[in-house]
Design an enzyme around this catalytic site. Structure first.
Site, PDB file in Angstrom:
ATOM      1  N   HIS A 196       0.906  -1.218   0.064  1.00  0.00           N
ATOM      2  CA  HIS A 196      -0.040   0.037   0.120  1.00  0.00           C
ATOM      3  C   HIS A 196       1.033   1.130  -0.016  1.00  0.00           C
ATOM      4  CE1 HIS A 196      -2.835  -3.013   1.918  1.00  0.00           C
ATOM      5  NE2 HIS A 196      -3.498  -2.507   0.949  1.00  0.00           N
ATOM      6  N   ASP A 208       2.690   1.819   3.313  1.00  0.00           N
ATOM      7  CA  ASP A 208       3.563   0.510   3.602  1.00  0.00           C
ATOM      8  C   ASP A 208       4.919   0.993   3.385  1.00  0.00           C
ATOM      9  OD1 ASP A 208       1.510  -1.392   4.699  1.00  0.00           O
ATOM     10  OD2 ASP A 208       1.325  -2.109   2.480  1.00  0.00           O
TER      11      ASP A 208
HETATM   12  C1  XUL Z   1      -9.173  -6.195   1.486  1.00  0.00           C
HETATM   13  C2  XUL Z   1      -8.090  -6.482   0.539  1.00  0.00           C
HETATM   14  C3  XUL Z   1      -7.117  -5.501   0.476  1.00  0.00           C
HETATM   15  C4  XUL Z   1      -6.419  -5.286  -0.597  1.00  0.00           C
HETATM   16  C5  XUL Z   1      -5.559  -4.517  -0.980  1.00  0.00           C
HETATM   17  O1  XUL Z   1     -10.151  -7.217   1.573  1.00  0.00           O
HETATM   18  O2  XUL Z   1      -7.971  -7.727   0.067  1.00  0.00           O
HETATM   19  O3  XUL Z   1      -5.928  -6.070   1.194  1.00  0.00           O
HETATM   20  O4  XUL Z   1      -5.873  -6.537  -1.314  1.00  0.00           O
HETATM   21  O5  XUL Z   1      -5.592  -3.007  -0.846  1.00  0.00           O
END
Ligand code: XUL
Ligand code: MN
Length: 346
Positions: free
Chosen positions: A51, A54
């Protein structure tokens, strides 16, 4: 177990967690960030999913962002890891309580777009072209709260604005039908792909499919994968498992339904997934009861299960399958697959 060259494995640092859940505090200590990054190669993984925050906090100015990002990139290069995906975390900031791109407040919509553009620029800094949009809060708790038709248009406009802002990235929509909202505007892979075709650059619009999210939508993940593969739009996956229709569980891949997992590996393998650089991503959580020492086991287990299922897929007698299909002998075909899954030889 050796890993075939076609398959590169990734996960996000959030897959190593403290076990906190909505009903209780952390159940084990937090692993230090640098230590998490050191675990990847030890566990047999090749790349990282991030992310935006992150990498560095989302509110740093651009100079500080570049400095922080360069430090993380240096660690990654030292470890020999690539960045597979990057995703703006648009669901934790107080300005995204009502959603980002579909908030009823224009200032909040602008915040979400600006943050997503900044995330696209971060992608350049870490050498990543896959920009994932999980539209976490783009939905409603009560359907009357937003005009759904307007909301869809706003998502398309935001998606296009990101593509226009940064020509190096491509956007992978990650669909999920519910959680955290009651009802998402783009609940399935089919919805996500239809939206991609409406954006300013359909060629740079595709999907990431998470097994649990398809299951939550009542769809077999391998069907969703086949659909996206047909369109050449399956650019990443979040493999995991899910025990029925409840909260998003992110269980170890194959741990609930081996046959359903087998079918995912089958469709990926038969379609040559990975040959154009796509990675096998995981999105898995350790159980709350797991100790700190064991808190990577679910990652290793998911990869092992994928590779074991791959061995079975590769051992399936394709000629026999085609014969049984042609004769519509599905009872026999079912037993052939179940025998293989149960390790029966010959
Ligand atoms: C939420 C999910 C997130 C996405 C990334 O359910 O799967 O972790 O994969 O933002
Ligand atoms: Mn996911």
């Amino acid at each position: 177990m050796s890993t075939p060259a076609q398959y590169r494995f990734t996960f996000g640092p959030w897959n190593i967690s403290t076990g906190a859940d909505p009903f209780g505090p952390p159940a084990r200590k937090e692993m230090e960030y640098a230590q998490k990054l050191k675990k990847y190669k030890e566990l047999g993984f090749d790349g990282v999913q991030f992310h935006d925050d992150d990498i560095v906090p989302a509110d740093l100015d651009w100079q500080a962002t570049l400095k922080g990002t360069a430090e993380v990139k240096k660690i990654l290069d030292g470890e020999g890891l690539f960045v597979e995906i990057i995703a703006p975390r648009l669901w934790e900031d107080p300005r995204t309580l009502d959603g980002g791109f579909t908030s009823n407040d224009p200032k909040e919509r602008q915040y979400a777009i600006d943050r997503a553009k900044r995330c696209a620029d971060l992608a350049d800094e870490v050498g990543c072209k896959n920009f994932v949009l999980w539209l976490a809060r783009e939905g409603t708790y009560i359907r009357e709260a937003k005009c759904a038709k307007t909301a869809i248009a706003r998502i398309v406009d935001a998606w296009s604005a990101i593509l226009e802002h940064n020509k190096n990235i491509r956007i992978l929509g990650e669909a999920k039908p519910n959680e955290p909202t009651d009802s998402a505007f783009l609940p399935t892979v089919g919805h996500m792909m239809a939206i991609g075709y409406k954006t300013v650059d359909p060629a740079r619009s595709g999907v990431l499919i998470e097994s649990a999210h398809s299951i939550l939508a009542g769809i077999d993940p391998s069907e969703d994968m086949a659909f996206a593969l047909y369109h050449d739009k399956l650019w990443s996956v979040h493999l995991n498992d899910q025990n029925g229709l409840k909260y998003d569980q992110d269980k170890t891949f194959g741990s609930v339904d081996l046959r359903r997992a087998f079918n995912q590996v089958w469709v990926l393998e038969k379609s040559g997934y990975g040959k154009n650089g796509e990675a096998v991503g995981l999105d898995v959580k350790a159980m709350r009861t797991t100790t700190f020492e064991d808190s990577l086991q679910h990652l290793a287990n998911s990869k092992t299960l994928f590779l074991r299922l791959l061995d079975i897929v590769r051992a399936v007698d394709e000629k026999k399958v085609e014969e049984l299909r042609a004769a519509k002998k599905y009872e026999q075909l079912e037993m052939l697959i179940l025998d293989m899954l149960m390790g029966k030889k010959g």
